[in-house]
Design a protein around this motif. Sequence first.
Motif, short mmCIF file in Angstrom:
data_model
loop_
_atom_site.label_atom_id
_atom_site.label_comp_id
_atom_site.label_asym_id
_atom_site.label_seq_id
_atom_site.Cartn_x
_atom_site.Cartn_y
_atom_site.Cartn_z
N ARG A 79 129.12 76.94 14.23
CA ARG A 79 129.70 78.17 14.77
C ARG A 79 129.15 79.42 14.08
O ARG A 79 129.12 79.50 12.85
CB ARG A 79 131.23 78.15 14.56
N GLU A 83 130.79 71.00 14.91
CA GLU A 83 130.76 72.34 15.48
C GLU A 83 129.92 73.25 14.58
O GLU A 83 130.24 73.44 13.42
CB GLU A 83 132.18 72.91 15.58
N GLU A 114 135.00 80.24 16.23
CA GLU A 114 135.57 79.46 17.33
C GLU A 114 135.97 78.08 16.84
O GLU A 114 135.24 77.44 16.06
CB GLU A 114 134.55 79.34 18.46
#
Length: 307
Positions: free
Chosen positions: A210, A208, A223
């Motif tokens: 982010r 991820e 997030e």
Amino acid sequence: MAELLQDADFQLVVGTDSITDTAAVAKLTALEKLRPRLHVKAFLSPVPSLFHPKLAWFEHPGHLSLIVGSGNLTMGGLLSNWEAMIVTKLTGAEATAALHEIQSFITSQSAALLPLSDPTVTARVAVNDGNERTLRLAATRASQPKSPAAVDGDDEVLVAEIPASGGRWKQANFDRDNYENFFGARVGSQRRIVLQSVSVDGDLGDIESRPSVEVSSSNYRFELAAAAGIPYPVAGPPIGTFVRLATGQFIYTLLLPGDAGYADAASFLERRWNGPTREKRRVRATVNDLRQAWPDAPLWDAELPDL
């Protein structure tokens, strides 16, 4: 580069808002002494935003070569983003106009382009120490299909209760201290961090990348994919356990009431939290500290895919 610097001058402009830290400046200073034709300036942006261009230009007798692209030597650029570069050759009026724009920027921002030895530069890059988002992956990855996440006992850990945030708790809120001093974000400019979730069963989630998010209510967010589609529990707040690895990447496990390890993490917070009772509890410690309270956490044995 050594061959180039034997025959030509090279001007290098580096930003100071995120990646460039004290060690980087020390390295660049040493290179300037070693290569007298290398001239490095630090750009202290006059406004709170990232210095983000990736541009190189080379002047030739008959043309101007430009290398332009998106590639960053960051965890996001190396691990999860699509990046591209292009090399183009300009001649005639196009070359003259492009070079004029480059030189105009250098002239117009001369007050913000400072030598590495300037005390203002020294103070500014010191703020970035500990972010550890630069290129340091090769030495920490083995050649096998998978390699250990190399969690070290002294790595810093954040154990944090995640607030409901009006039902949008996937956008996890943090206090400013942890937003800046644990995750390495900066209020007033957007940063990216790279995370991977480790489930309570030890399964590794997707990478991820982010962006940091600030809202007017002084909330600071990242997030979390592991929270997607999960209703906010009524039996107690979710607890996120985040480990900041030496590479600058974060691995985390999201615990819900009833999960294995939830009671351990909650007990850890109970013992260590000394803030107001009305606030969500957030405690920074080390891997060794949390391992004593939660010895069988999936984070300790997590494996990252080889890159």
